[in-house]
Design an enzyme around this catalytic site. Sequence first.
Site, PDB file in Angstrom:
ATOM      1  N   HIS A  82      -4.352  -4.357  -4.893  1.00  0.00           N
ATOM      2  CA  HIS A  82      -4.409  -3.666  -3.603  1.00  0.00           C
ATOM      3  C   HIS A  82      -5.793  -3.786  -2.984  1.00  0.00           C
ATOM      4  O   HIS A  82      -6.770  -3.236  -3.494  1.00  0.00           O
ATOM      5  CB  HIS A  82      -4.007  -2.194  -3.774  1.00  0.00           C
ATOM      6  N   ASN A 103      -5.454   5.409  -1.033  1.00  0.00           N
ATOM      7  CA  ASN A 103      -4.512   5.891  -0.013  1.00  0.00           C
ATOM      8  C   ASN A 103      -3.916   7.248  -0.368  1.00  0.00           C
ATOM      9  O   ASN A 103      -3.520   8.017   0.510  1.00  0.00           O
ATOM     10  CB  ASN A 103      -3.397   4.864   0.222  1.00  0.00           C
ATOM     11  N   SER A 144       0.826  -1.205   0.000  1.00  0.00           N
ATOM     12  CA  SER A 144       0.000   0.000   0.000  1.00  0.00           C
ATOM     13  C   SER A 144       0.859   1.254   0.000  1.00  0.00           C
ATOM     14  O   SER A 144       0.353   2.346  -0.207  1.00  0.00           O
ATOM     15  CB  SER A 144      -0.949   0.011   1.204  1.00  0.00           C
ATOM     16  N   GLU A 156      -8.046  -2.389  -6.090  1.00  0.00           N
ATOM     17  CA  GLU A 156      -7.308  -1.571  -7.059  1.00  0.00           C
ATOM     18  C   GLU A 156      -6.360  -2.495  -7.825  1.00  0.00           C
ATOM     19  O   GLU A 156      -5.565  -3.219  -7.216  1.00  0.00           O
ATOM     20  CB  GLU A 156      -6.508  -0.481  -6.331  1.00  0.00           C
TER      21      GLU A 156
END
Length: 301
Positions: free
Chosen positions: A162, A212, A141, A174
Amino acid sequence: MLGIGGKMLARKMATTASPINEVVIFGAGLMGSGIAQVSGQTNHKVTLIDREEVLPTAQKMIAASVNRVAKKAFKNDQEAGRAFIEDTIGNIKLVSDPGQALLTADLVIEAVTENLKLKQDLFKRCDDECPEKTILATNTSTLRVTDIMKDIRRQDRTGGLHFFNPVPVMKLLEVIKTDHTSPETFDAMTAWGRAIGKHTVACRDTIGFIVNRLLGPYIQEAIAMVERGDATFEDVDVAMKLGAGYPMGPFQLLDYTGLDLHKFINENPDHPFRKQSEMINKLVAEGKLGVKTGEGFYKYK
Ligand code: 3HC
């Protein structure tokens, strides 16, 4: 093989056929166990690898979570629910050594701690041992997929997958493409993501990807606000839940994802939103890492 209940749920969740059947996952923490669980739930053959002493906790975590999923999905059919649980657990092998699993894997996903060298070494081993067909994907991440995969020969069959915590609940995946990821690999990762019941979005290999990257400045400003004394962390959490409709406030989310991960982000010189925080450093130094250690900003049973 999945029983009737399990087949029903697997069919319900799977929206796209995927040629990926055998999945090897490195790292049986929260993320790796969750990825193993959603793969097992959708009838994939899973090998989950970690140190021997970590495996009983992972096994317990998966069992508890599959039970929660079954309770919800089969509330009117307990027998089907039991079959679903049994089949899911049966699809997941927890081991400390991959043994033969790498020799037949369609997909390897790495969900170990955010240590670049560890990840690079792990994929080098996979590159040597896995057959040509195997796709190598990281669940990082905070690091660049390209950096993790830099020494891999099969560059066209690498990428990022992800996931979000808690993996069995969060609907998003993702799918990350580097400059070398082939369209076939990207399509196969996307189809597999849909086959395990996730909604997929595509993103280039940038730090933080989509979610993120946007959560980063939000969390950092929340921490700064509390450190400046503008508001308490409890009030910031309440405000974001009641005023912005977020399911958790930023400090609950920090506890949930782990304060050690946040500290790691702050120490990554490549991270666009790194910002040292005395408050976070102090909690981490005291071993208060969040939900997983029973205390972070809040206390947990
Ligand atoms: N396994 C299975 N089911 C679970 C579960 C788990 N681990 N955790 C929660 N659930 C289910 C519950 O059974 C419950 O089901 P129900 O609706 O049938 O009762 C449902 O999810 C809601 O759970 P709770 O009632 O216990 O609690 P909440 O309503 O507060 O939901 C939450 C919990 C889903 C975690 C919610 O608070 C939420 O969405 N929080 C935000 C999480 C988030 O932002 N995650 C992303 C973090 S960033 C990230 O992961 C990036 C990575 O790089 C680290």
